[in-house]
Design a protein around this motif. Structure first.
Motif, short mmCIF file in Angstrom:
data_model
loop_
_atom_site.label_atom_id
_atom_site.label_comp_id
_atom_site.label_asym_id
_atom_site.label_seq_id
_atom_site.Cartn_x
_atom_site.Cartn_y
_atom_site.Cartn_z
N GLN A 160 5.99 9.40 -3.16
CA GLN A 160 5.09 8.49 -2.45
C GLN A 160 4.21 9.25 -1.47
OE1 GLN A 160 6.95 4.93 -0.80
NE2 GLN A 160 8.65 5.13 -2.26
N LYS A 170 13.92 1.21 5.78
CA LYS A 170 13.36 0.98 4.44
C LYS A 170 12.57 -0.33 4.41
CE LYS A 170 16.74 3.49 1.62
NZ LYS A 170 17.85 3.36 0.64
N ALA A 171 13.13 -1.34 5.06
CA ALA A 171 12.43 -2.62 5.10
C ALA A 171 11.14 -2.51 5.89
CB ALA A 171 13.35 -3.68 5.72
N GLN A 172 11.17 -1.76 6.99
CA GLN A 172 9.98 -1.58 7.82
C GLN A 172 8.93 -0.71 7.14
OE1 GLN A 172 11.59 -0.04 11.47
NE2 GLN A 172 11.96 -2.09 12.35
N LEU A 173 9.40 0.16 6.22
CA LEU A 173 8.45 1.01 5.48
C LEU A 173 7.53 0.15 4.62
CD1 LEU A 173 7.58 3.92 4.71
CD2 LEU A 173 9.27 3.82 2.87
N VAL A 174 8.07 -0.89 4.07
CA VAL A 174 7.29 -1.80 3.21
C VAL A 174 6.21 -2.49 4.03
CG1 VAL A 174 7.42 -3.83 1.73
CG2 VAL A 174 9.26 -2.14 1.69
N THR A 175 6.56 -2.86 5.26
CA THR A 175 5.59 -3.57 6.11
C THR A 175 4.70 -2.64 6.91
OG1 THR A 175 7.20 -3.70 7.92
CG2 THR A 175 7.20 -5.51 6.32
N GLY A 176 4.97 -1.33 6.80
CA GLY A 176 4.15 -0.35 7.51
C GLY A 176 4.59 -0.09 8.93
#
Length: 390
Positions: free
Chosen positions: A135, A336-342
């Motif tokens: 990524q 990981k969850a926060q990575l999706v939301t930036g």
């Protein structure tokens, strides 16, 4: 199956085979000493020719003699006891060798299981990290990410790669030890052994002194030397033996045969100091062995104390690490969850992944230390496999 395979490997070990032969040799020596208490029968025959006054004559004579020690102040019996005690010492030494080998076998299994589990943790981390690095490469080629983020992420991933290489090297070393002990070419996938139950230190210390084969060997050597000492001291007393003999010529057997029987008293008046020197030497040997035994007990108690302390520390560390790993898992899942939301960066996820992997490995190592300490304690205080005999 595990215990059975360890016992088979121990029995096939050259050290064990050599010890079994030494026991056989010691038992043979017992028979040699015991024979001194039995009647001794000898037969001698002689023949010859003579020439007297121009006449040749041929003669032959047979002699049969029997002797038996009737009283020797216990010299022979003490020598027999001394040798029997040495045989017992050899048997305990065999037990000492087998227990040590068995401990090495269990520790080899435990170490291989530890390194295999650590390698699996790093493989999983590299798999997760690899996808994140892809990524980053995609973001870098599109010009979205900054240079600092890329370098930090690559640093975290490279550290994971280096640790994984070190883990594989450690596993190779553990595999060599495993193959050497079990004399095999195949490597199974193992799980960490469960720690053995451990009691109170005071009770364990008493059990060790009563059980430990190394201590028993020294005690038996001391008792054997004391029996040998009594035998040497009693040689200064007179001994009484019965002796009988028959002399029979080849001609005129009935007329010319003679026989004798009688008692012989033997007393060593002066042997030039041989017995005194022998007694002095045995006394020195006894004192030396007692010192060696006391030092051995001191060393074993220290080893027991260290193993027990290691067991307690590992138990406490395990509890705390399990709590920490739970928190780190939550932290990783959140990042990981926060990575999706930036709201989180890729390097943060990689760092959390690396931190979790490190603590998982710490827990694996602590569990391994717990197992090693418990098996060491069992080895010192009661043994980990049954006694091996032929």
């Amino acid at each position: 199956n595990l215990r059975k395979n360890i016992i088979i490997a121990v029995k096939n070990n050259p050290l064990v085979q050599a010890s079994l032969l030494e026991i056989d040799s010691s038992k043979s020596s017992e028979k040699v000493v015991e024979a001194q208490n039995k009647p001794q029968v000898n037969f001698q025959a002689s023949a010859g020719a003579s020439r007297t006054d121009a006449e040749n004559s041929i003669g032959a004579l047979g002699t049969l003699s029997v002797s038996k020690i009737l009283y020797d102040s216990g010299v022979i019996n003490n020598n027999i006891m001394s040798q029997k005690l040495r045989t017992k010492a050899a048997i305990e030494e065999l037990n000492n060798i087998t227990q040590n080998l068995a401990l090495n076998g269990y520790l080899a299994i435990n170490e291989l299981a530890r390194t295999q589990m650590i390698e699996r943790v790093y493989d999983r981390g590299l798999e997760m990290g690899g996808s994140l690095i892809e990524q980053i490469d995609n973001l870098s080629s599109s010009g979205v990410s900054d240079k600092t983020m890329i370098l930090k992420a690559q640093k975290e991933f490279t550290e994971l790669v280096v640790l994984s290489i070190q883990a594989k090297a450690a596993k190779k070393s553990a595999e060599i030890n495993f193959k050497d002990f079990f004399q095999t070419t195949s490597i199974p996938n193992l799980e960490t052994l469960r720690p053995l139950e451990v009691g109170k230190l005071e009770k364990l210390s008493r059990k060790m002194v009563n059980y430990n084969p190394s201590i028993k060997v020294q005690n038996l050597i001391i008792e054997s030397a004391r029996s040998a000492l009594r035998a040497s001291q009693n040689q200064k007393n007179p001994n009484v033996s019965l002796r009988a003999g028959i002399n029979t010529p080849a001609e005129d057997i009935l007329d010319n045969t003679s026989a004798n029987i009688g008692f012989v008293v033997n007393y060593i008046y002066d042997d030039g100091g041989r017995l005194d020197s022998q007694i002095e030497g045995i006394n020195s040997q006894i004192k030396s062995t007692i010192k060696r035994r006391d030092d051995l007990i001191k060393g074993l108690n220290k080893q027991l104390d260290l193993s027990y302390e290691s067991y307690l520390n590992a138990t406490e560390a395990k509890i705390e690490l399990e709590k920490l790993i739970k928190l780190l898992k939550e932290t990783l899942d959140t990042s990981k969850a926060q990575l999706v939301t930036g709201r989180a960066k890729i390097q943060d996820v990689l760092k959390n992944e690396l931190d979790l992997a490190k603590k998982k490995i710490d827990l694996i190592s602590v569990n391994s230390s717990l197992v090693s300490a418990s098996y060491n304690i069992k080895y010192l205080t009661s043994g980990i496999i049954p006694k091996i005999t032929k």
